[in-house]
Design a protein around this motif. Sequence first.
Motif, PDB file in Angstrom:
ATOM      1  N   ARG A 496       0.839  -1.209   0.000  1.00  0.00           N
ATOM      2  CA  ARG A 496       0.000   0.000   0.000  1.00  0.00           C
ATOM      3  C   ARG A 496       0.866   1.248   0.000  1.00  0.00           C
ATOM      4  O   ARG A 496       0.593   2.203  -0.735  1.00  0.00           O
ATOM      5  CB  ARG A 496      -0.909  -0.011   1.224  1.00  0.00           C
ATOM      6  CG  ARG A 496      -2.055  -1.011   1.122  1.00  0.00           C
ATOM      7  CD  ARG A 496      -2.837  -1.056   2.415  1.00  0.00           C
ATOM      8  NE  ARG A 496      -3.959  -1.992   2.343  1.00  0.00           N
ATOM      9  CZ  ARG A 496      -4.659  -2.402   3.390  1.00  0.00           C
ATOM     10  NH1 ARG A 496      -4.334  -1.961   4.602  1.00  0.00           N
ATOM     11  NH2 ARG A 496      -5.658  -3.246   3.231  1.00  0.00           N
ATOM     12  N   THR A 498       3.808   1.701  -1.091  1.00  0.00           N
ATOM     13  CA  THR A 498       4.587   1.893  -2.317  1.00  0.00           C
ATOM     14  C   THR A 498       3.708   2.060  -3.543  1.00  0.00           C
ATOM     15  O   THR A 498       3.875   3.003  -4.339  1.00  0.00           O
ATOM     16  CB  THR A 498       5.533   0.692  -2.544  1.00  0.00           C
ATOM     17  OG1 THR A 498       6.445   0.599  -1.454  1.00  0.00           O
ATOM     18  CG2 THR A 498       6.307   0.859  -3.857  1.00  0.00           C
ATOM     19  N   TRP A 499       2.754   1.154  -3.716  1.00  0.00           N
ATOM     20  CA  TRP A 499       2.126   1.013  -5.014  1.00  0.00           C
ATOM     21  C   TRP A 499       0.790   1.721  -5.173  1.00  0.00           C
ATOM     22  O   TRP A 499       0.342   1.934  -6.305  1.00  0.00           O
ATOM     23  CB  TRP A 499       1.963  -0.471  -5.346  1.00  0.00           C
ATOM     24  CG  TRP A 499       3.311  -1.135  -5.444  1.00  0.00           C
ATOM     25  CD1 TRP A 499       3.885  -1.946  -4.540  1.00  0.00           C
ATOM     26  CD2 TRP A 499       4.254  -0.964  -6.500  1.00  0.00           C
ATOM     27  NE1 TRP A 499       5.146  -2.311  -4.952  1.00  0.00           N
ATOM     28  CE2 TRP A 499       5.395  -1.729  -6.167  1.00  0.00           C
ATOM     29  CE3 TRP A 499       4.245  -0.241  -7.699  1.00  0.00           C
ATOM     30  CZ2 TRP A 499       6.521  -1.784  -6.990  1.00  0.00           C
ATOM     31  CZ3 TRP A 499       5.363  -0.313  -8.512  1.00  0.00           C
ATOM     32  CH2 TRP A 499       6.494  -1.075  -8.164  1.00  0.00           C
ATOM     33  N   VAL A 500       0.182   2.130  -4.100  1.00  0.00           N
ATOM     34  CA  VAL A 500      -1.087   2.858  -4.243  1.00  0.00           C
ATOM     35  C   VAL A 500      -0.869   4.142  -5.029  1.00  0.00           C
ATOM     36  O   VAL A 500      -1.621   4.469  -5.960  1.00  0.00           O
ATOM     37  CB  VAL A 500      -1.707   3.148  -2.866  1.00  0.00           C
ATOM     38  CG1 VAL A 500      -2.831   4.186  -2.992  1.00  0.00           C
ATOM     39  CG2 VAL A 500      -2.245   1.856  -2.244  1.00  0.00           C
ATOM     40  N   ARG A 501       0.180   4.857  -4.706  1.00  0.00           N
ATOM     41  CA  ARG A 501       0.424   6.129  -5.394  1.00  0.00           C
ATOM     42  C   ARG A 501       0.892   5.903  -6.841  1.00  0.00           C
ATOM     43  O   ARG A 501       0.634   6.727  -7.721  1.00  0.00           O
ATOM     44  CB  ARG A 501       1.444   6.979  -4.621  1.00  0.00           C
ATOM     45  CG  ARG A 501       2.765   6.310  -4.394  1.00  0.00           C
ATOM     46  CD  ARG A 501       3.611   7.077  -3.354  1.00  0.00           C
ATOM     47  NE  ARG A 501       4.906   6.463  -3.143  1.00  0.00           N
ATOM     48  CZ  ARG A 501       6.004   6.810  -3.776  1.00  0.00           C
ATOM     49  NH1 ARG A 501       5.969   7.771  -4.703  1.00  0.00           N
ATOM     50  NH2 ARG A 501       7.143   6.202  -3.521  1.00  0.00           N
ATOM     51  N   PHE A 504      -2.161   4.907  -8.730  1.00  0.00           N
ATOM     52  CA  PHE A 504      -3.066   6.058  -8.828  1.00  0.00           C
ATOM     53  C   PHE A 504      -2.866   6.800 -10.149  1.00  0.00           C
ATOM     54  O   PHE A 504      -3.785   7.427 -10.677  1.00  0.00           O
ATOM     55  CB  PHE A 504      -2.818   6.989  -7.635  1.00  0.00           C
ATOM     56  CG  PHE A 504      -3.867   8.046  -7.467  1.00  0.00           C
ATOM     57  CD1 PHE A 504      -5.148   7.722  -7.041  1.00  0.00           C
ATOM     58  CD2 PHE A 504      -3.574   9.390  -7.747  1.00  0.00           C
ATOM     59  CE1 PHE A 504      -6.106   8.702  -6.885  1.00  0.00           C
ATOM     60  CE2 PHE A 504      -4.541  10.362  -7.588  1.00  0.00           C
ATOM     61  CZ  PHE A 504      -5.823  10.026  -7.148  1.00  0.00           C
ATOM     62  N   CYS A 505      -1.664   6.712 -10.705  1.00  0.00           N
ATOM     63  CA  CYS A 505      -1.364   7.357 -11.996  1.00  0.00           C
ATOM     64  C   CYS A 505      -2.112   6.681 -13.151  1.00  0.00           C
ATOM     65  O   CYS A 505      -2.271   7.279 -14.229  1.00  0.00           O
ATOM     66  CB  CYS A 505       0.137   7.323 -12.283  1.00  0.00           C
ATOM     67  SG  CYS A 505       1.151   8.210 -11.087  1.00  0.00           S
ATOM     68  N   THR A 532       4.361  11.184 -15.206  1.00  0.00           N
ATOM     69  CA  THR A 532       4.358  10.980 -13.750  1.00  0.00           C
ATOM     70  C   THR A 532       4.545   9.508 -13.397  1.00  0.00           C
ATOM     71  O   THR A 532       5.325   9.152 -12.509  1.00  0.00           O
ATOM     72  CB  THR A 532       3.042  11.497 -13.138  1.00  0.00           C
ATOM     73  OG1 THR A 532       2.898  12.879 -13.461  1.00  0.00           O
ATOM     74  CG2 THR A 532       3.042  11.312 -11.633  1.00  0.00           C
ATOM     75  N   MET A 536       7.666   7.975 -11.315  1.00  0.00           N
ATOM     76  CA  MET A 536       7.443   7.306 -10.036  1.00  0.00           C
ATOM     77  C   MET A 536       7.922   5.853 -10.078  1.00  0.00           C
ATOM     78  O   MET A 536       8.554   5.375  -9.135  1.00  0.00           O
ATOM     79  CB  MET A 536       5.960   7.360  -9.663  1.00  0.00           C
ATOM     80  CG  MET A 536       5.462   8.774  -9.362  1.00  0.00           C
ATOM     81  SD  MET A 536       3.726   8.806  -8.857  1.00  0.00           S
ATOM     82  CE  MET A 536       3.843   8.007  -7.282  1.00  0.00           C
TER      83      MET A 536
END
Length: 620
Positions: A496, A498-501, A504-505, A532, A536
């Motif tokens: 969560r 690391t990878w949620v953001r 989100f892209c 982005t 990321m």
Amino acid sequence: MEPPEDANLGLEEAEEIILRWDSTASEEAREKMIFEGDRDEVDRYLLAVDQIQRSISSVSISDDQAKVNSAIQIAMARLEDEFRNILLIHTSPIETETLTDPSSSIHLSVGATSSSVGDGDGDGDGGAEYEDDGDEDKDDDELLRRGDSSNSVSYRSTSSIREIDLIPSDAVIDLRSIAERMISAGYLRECIQVYGSVRKSTVDSSFRKLGIEKLSIGDIQRLEWDQLETKIRRWIRAAKVCIRIVFASEKKLCEQIFDGVGTAIDDACFMETVKGPAIQLFNFAEAISISRRSPEKLFKILDLHDALMDLIPDIDVVFESKSSESIRVQAAEILSRLAEAARGILSEFENAVLREPSRVPVPGGTIHPLTRYVMNYISLISDYKQTLNELIVSKPSTGSRYSGDPTTPDMEFAELEGKTPLALHLIWIIVILQFNLDGKSKHYKDASLVHLFMMNNVHYIVQKVKGSPELREMIGDDYLRKLTGKFRLSATSYQRATWVRVLFCLRDEGLHVSGSFSSGVSKSALRERFKTFNAMFEDVHRTQATWLVPDSQLREELRISISEKLIPAYRSFLGRFRNHIESGKHPENYIKYSVEDLENAVLDFFEGYPVSQHLRRRSQ
């Protein structure tokens, strides 16, 4: 040997025989020993001694009384020399070869040579020294169960005690016949002293061959621990031989020579012989029992405790008399102190785990050295569960569940009902280890790495518990499931963080535009979204490739879990929007990676080494 009952000597003839063997009066008497010569001469000398002793109360003239007293003194001096000589001729330290077991690292025998050991040197260039083969798990008890039938060694078994005939039976008969006359004449102390001096030097020599050194308690406590570990291993093996063979056989010999000759004389001679060596033997264990406590000493202290506990019944048999009570008491007190030392070390270890102060984060969020040390330590503790379950009767000293003390974790005993005190201590150690690790995790600046660190370490704890049947049995499957849930929760928290953001892209929101003239996708917003995402993901890839998940199965599971979330999302996003990018200028600046590129990139994660700053570009 006893003289014939019908033999009769006159007083003058008896005196003549005594004087003929006066070693102070003639060179021949000094050079020859009666009991090494003709047996008839031995019988005649003993008859003469008996006649002189009977005459003490019957002579009335003072001159005759003086002659008798002088003859008695000469005879006793001669018998003392004969007594010593017989002991020396038939006495040897324990040697190799007679007691042999192929699975044992110790081989013992009673020497059959006639070489004198009365000088106490006992170094014997040809004698085999006690050897430690370094395998501390071998049990040398088999040594005490078998003898070589080709040698004339007899045994009388009491429990695990093996008593060896140290001196041939004909020599024992001679020694007994001399002892009876010396004691009858009032020479008890001299008899005991001669016997004790010769036999004690033999025991000392056997000690040296068994590797038992003459060290004071202070000497022992000044040794480095690695030296002591070797000496403890040797002491345990040698102590079994000393108690069950050496001391037990010395006691048997005393009984053979002195039993019934006088009140408790056999016990007095036995203690004269072995008290010093016994104190020397037990001083080593006593020094260990009162030495400074530290975690690495626990297992050797438990080894000592178990060995001494096993020997206590034999010690009680060998040192059963009132005069040897001090030996029994010393052994029991050492056993008690070893038990207390073991309990104290465990308690101090728990406190050391809780307070371990290191603050420097381990690189890459890998397993902390403290975790490895503690789990290896408690795995070893589980090997001693039988002993420790007997020694530990109280729960660990923890704070109340609602104490609110931020420096101490809480432990709910109600959830662990029915577990042994040792099991509770081991669970408590795991609890405080996790508490300490949680504190250490706060020193990572990256939230994702905090969770990865905890995942790695709790997973290691779980694997160590699963890998030890004894530890798993004590910890229990319920608590093991609780630990498993904790490392899986950390893995989920890492993903969560690391990878949620990143994911989100790849959402659609914010990409569509609508108005009075047109509706569709904003190419500028889409290009920004791709940029982005690329930035990321590159940042995560560059950073987390240097992080480490040392367990290969866990590493693979984590990569699969990441791929299952990332790859379908990217494939779907790319499928929906790539035409909008490729129809514009310089699409390669925005769609930098194919699905296959990302799949390959995920394989770089958690290997613990840096990778190229940029991902391998997809084929154009």
